[in-house]
Design an enzyme around this catalytic site. Structure first.
Site, PDB file in Angstrom:
ATOM      1  N   ARG A   1     -10.546 -11.379   1.975  1.00 41.82           N
ATOM      2  CA  ARG A   1     -11.453 -12.387   1.406  1.00 41.82           C
ATOM      3  C   ARG A   1     -10.827 -13.770   1.394  1.00 41.82           C
ATOM      4  O   ARG A   1     -11.521 -14.768   1.422  1.00 41.82           O
ATOM      5  CB  ARG A   1     -11.882 -11.931   0.002  1.00 41.82           C
ATOM      6  CG  ARG A   1     -10.757 -11.771  -0.956  1.00 41.82           C
ATOM      7  CD  ARG A   1     -11.091 -10.842  -2.119  1.00 41.82           C
ATOM      8  NE  ARG A   1     -11.174  -9.438  -1.712  1.00 41.82           N
ATOM      9  CZ  ARG A   1     -11.466  -8.438  -2.536  1.00 41.82           C
ATOM     10  NH1 ARG A   1     -11.713  -8.676  -3.805  1.00 41.82           N
ATOM     11  NH2 ARG A   1     -11.524  -7.203  -2.073  1.00 41.82           N
TER      12      ARG A   1
ATOM     13  N   LYS B   1       0.843  -1.199   0.000  1.00 38.94           N
ATOM     14  CA  LYS B   1       0.000   0.000   0.000  1.00 38.94           C
ATOM     15  C   LYS B   1       0.875   1.245   0.000  1.00 38.94           C
ATOM     16  O   LYS B   1       1.930   1.257   0.646  1.00 38.94           O
ATOM     17  CB  LYS B   1      -0.864   0.046   1.277  1.00 38.94           C
ATOM     18  CG  LYS B   1      -2.011  -0.942   1.318  1.00 38.94           C
ATOM     19  CD  LYS B   1      -2.785  -0.800   2.632  1.00 38.94           C
ATOM     20  CE  LYS B   1      -3.871  -1.840   2.770  1.00 38.94           C
ATOM     21  NZ  LYS B   1      -4.996  -1.654   1.844  1.00 38.94           N
TER      22      LYS B   1
HETATM   23  N1  BES Z   1      -8.138  -3.752   4.627  1.00 36.39           N
HETATM   24  C1  BES Z   1      -8.336  -3.264   3.316  1.00 36.39           C
HETATM   25  C2  BES Z   1      -9.638  -2.481   3.150  1.00 36.39           C
HETATM   26  C3  BES Z   1      -9.784  -1.182   3.889  1.00 36.39           C
HETATM   27  C4  BES Z   1      -9.550   0.009   3.235  1.00 36.39           C
HETATM   28  C5  BES Z   1     -10.231  -1.135   5.192  1.00 36.39           C
HETATM   29  C6  BES Z   1      -9.709   1.200   3.893  1.00 36.39           C
HETATM   30  C7  BES Z   1     -10.382   0.045   5.855  1.00 36.39           C
HETATM   31  C8  BES Z   1     -10.150   1.235   5.192  1.00 36.39           C
HETATM   32  C9  BES Z   1      -8.366  -4.430   2.328  1.00 36.39           C
HETATM   33  O1  BES Z   1      -7.605  -5.521   2.652  1.00 36.39           O
HETATM   34  C10 BES Z   1      -7.858  -3.925   1.030  1.00 36.39           C
HETATM   35  O2  BES Z   1      -6.713  -3.600   0.967  1.00 36.39           O
HETATM   36  N2  BES Z   1      -8.730  -3.869   0.032  1.00 36.39           N
HETATM   37  C11 BES Z   1      -8.386  -3.411  -1.261  1.00 36.39           C
HETATM   38  C12 BES Z   1      -8.926  -4.398  -2.248  1.00 36.39           C
HETATM   39  C13 BES Z   1      -8.386  -4.240  -3.623  1.00 36.39           C
HETATM   40  C14 BES Z   1      -6.930  -4.549  -3.671  1.00 36.39           C
HETATM   41  C15 BES Z   1      -9.149  -5.173  -4.538  1.00 36.39           C
HETATM   42  C16 BES Z   1      -9.025  -2.046  -1.449  1.00 36.39           C
HETATM   43  O3  BES Z   1     -10.107  -1.818  -0.946  1.00 36.39           O
HETATM   44  O4  BES Z   1      -8.369  -1.197  -2.055  1.00 36.39           O
HETATM   45 MN    MN Z   2      -5.592  -5.358   1.952  1.00 36.65          MN
END
Ligand code: BES
Ligand code: MN
Ligand code: ZN
Length: 479
Positions: free
Chosen positions: A333, A259
């Site tokens: 997931r 990230k």
């Molecule tokens: N834990 C994150 C989602 C999240 C984002 C929670 C902001 C709380 C606040 C999750 O694991 C994630 O990184 N999701 C990605 C999915 C994508 C890579 C398909 C996302 O939401 O960007």
């Molecule tokens: Mn994630």
């Protein structure tokens, strides 16, 4: 926290008066002395009952606090609960040890006693254990709340619910350096010990023999190994059997699909779903509910390293479905997939999972409303009813979309783990559905965004909110 009933003004050092705008024109029955002060304040226009208005009046002994509820017809139970929590928090911070909260002028609200118990229990919590306390630091002082409404059972149930929420918040607020998957297991064991729950923990070796390929893959990059934790509350003749599954990513760096800097901040909160499941198990045990409840926590730390799972990897989940990884940051997931398989094998009447799953859900619904997905209208209706009673808002989202499902196809495996940016929350929910056995009523709560509050507000402190615990416990109480 002690909550006591009393008919006339007790010897409390503080008084908290919740008044609507109408109450300010026609002041409700109160102790004569208090009424006089209130009417002077109103006539001097120091206070008018508008929503959000708040006034502290130092008295000879202690203080009087006035909190405005706005127009009566627009004033909901949630607004009352929030004013109670903010008011009591202000009292406890100003060294008030006991507070009198007259509420009989607000009768007509169903659940008032419950809200009083809950707000009293929640008002004192804040995550400040790591802050060095200055010399004049005084801890939160409020210990006793008096009120003129009855309903001891409701009040005590509200207090128990608050404890369940605080338990979840305390763990969720801890940073990744202090809570890893094994710490989650330790917390679960302690809870089991205290309440006589069954507790089973799968370590890496066991995860391998149990074919939990999702949890293993996500946890492979971290030096803190993954865990699947299964808690069971088993009363003698349960009316129903339900299973909760929580996402417990103790830190989500994104993995090899790392990230960018500011997106990684607050990702200690990615274990909130699992923390909530712990809170729910505590609440169920405290309340002694007559439902068999399983709590399944899928825990891993998502880190980049030489041993991480990679984009292009093909992994196999517990139910045998193969998944081509196209983004290691779509990890929630994958751990939930195995958790949902374990839950399905129990053949429960319902499965509820909760997860800080997608940024897309936050974009869609904001930071104050969670996404609800369900394959069962009855279950969704029950959850929405509990949610509105407890003032924890959800919005039902679609669980059917052929265009989005189309994107889940992989050329080399049964599924891919992420789709395009658009409809990201729906894609994730549809992915989870692949791991829930047909015929089981299932609800998925996407609590991304609502898990964490940027500021102190109403019943929420800064930080973890435990959003989800209140609705789920209310739902269980009604089963
Ligand atoms: N834990 C994150 C989602 C999240 C984002 C929670 C902001 C709380 C606040 C999750 O694991 C994630 O990184 N999701 C990605 C999915 C994508 C890579 C398909 C996302 O939401 O960007
Ligand atoms: Mn994630
Ligand atoms: Zn995540």
């Amino acid at each position: 926290m002690q909550i006591r009933h009393c008919d006339k003004t007790p010897q409390a050092d503080s008084l908290l008066l919740l008044l609507t705008e109408e109450d300010c024109k026609d002041i409700p029955e109160l102790d004569e002395g208090i009424r006089e002060v209130v009417s002077v304040l109103i006539s001097r226009k120091d206070f008018n009952g508008k929503k959000g208005s708040f006034l502290r009046v130092p008295m000879v002994e202690g203080s009087m606090y006035l909190s405005g509820l706005g127009k009566r017809e627009k004033c909901t139970l949630s607004a009352i609960r929030e004013s109670l929590a903010s008011g009591l928090r202000a009292i406890g911070r100003k060294h008030g040890r006991s507070a009198f909260v007259p509420l009989s002028h607000l009768k007509g609200y169903d659940g008032l006693a419950f809200a009083l118990g809950e707000a009293s229990g929640l008002c004192g919590y804040s995550f400040d254990k790591y802050k060095t306390k200055s010399e004049d630091y005084e801890p939160f002082a409020l210990e006793e709340v008096y009120s003129d409404i009855s309903g001891d059972d409701e009040i005590s149930a509200g207090l128990k619910l608050s404890k369940a929420q605080i338990f979840s918040r305390e763990i969720a607020n801890e940073p990744g350096c202090s809570v890893c998957p094994e710490t989650m297991a330790q917390k679960a064991r302690e809870l089991a010990e205290k309440y006589g729950l069954e507790c089973e923990v799968w370590d890496e070796e066991r995860l391998r023999t149990e074919k939990a390929g999702g949890i293993l893959a996500v946890g492979s990059g971290s030096k803190n190994p993954p865990r699947l934790i299964h808690l069971t509350y088993r009363p003698e003749n349960p009316k129903k059997k339900v299973a909760f599954v929580g996402k417990g990513i103790t830190f989500d760096s994104g993995g090899l699909n790392i990230k960018p800097d500011n997106f990684m901040l607050t990702m200690k909160g990615d274990k909130t779903g699992a923390c909530n499941v712990l809170g729910i198990m505590k609440g169920v045990a405290e309340l002694g509910l007559n439902v068999e409840v399983h709590g399944i926590l899928s825990c891993a730390e998502n880190m980049p390293s030489g041993s991480s799972y990679r984009p292009d990897d093909i992994i196999t989940a517990r139910n045998g479905k193969t998944i081509e990884i196209n983004n290691t940051d779509a990890e929630g997931r994958l751990v939930l997939a195995d958790g949902l398989c374990v839950a399905s094998e129990l053949k429960p009447d319902a499965i509820v999972d909760m997860a800080t799953l997608t940024g897309a859900c936050v974009v869609a619904l904001g930071k104050h409303r969670a996404g609800l997905f369900s394959n069962d209208d009855g279950l969704a209706g029950e959850i929405l009813a509990s949610s509105s009673q407890r003032g924890e808002p959800y919005w039902r989202m679609p669980l059917e979309d052929e265009h989005i499902s189309e994107k889940m196809k992989s050329p080399f495996a049964d599924l891919v783990n992420s789709g395009e940016r658009y409809g990201g929350a729906i894609f994730a929910a549809l992915f989870l559905k692949e791991f829930v056995d047909d015929g089981i009523a299932w609800a998925h709560m996407d609590i991304a965004g609502v898990d964490f509050s940027d500021k102190e507000q109403g019943i929420y402190p800064k930080g973890a909110t435990a959003f989800g615990v209140r609705t789920c416990l209310d739902w269980l109480m009604r089963l």
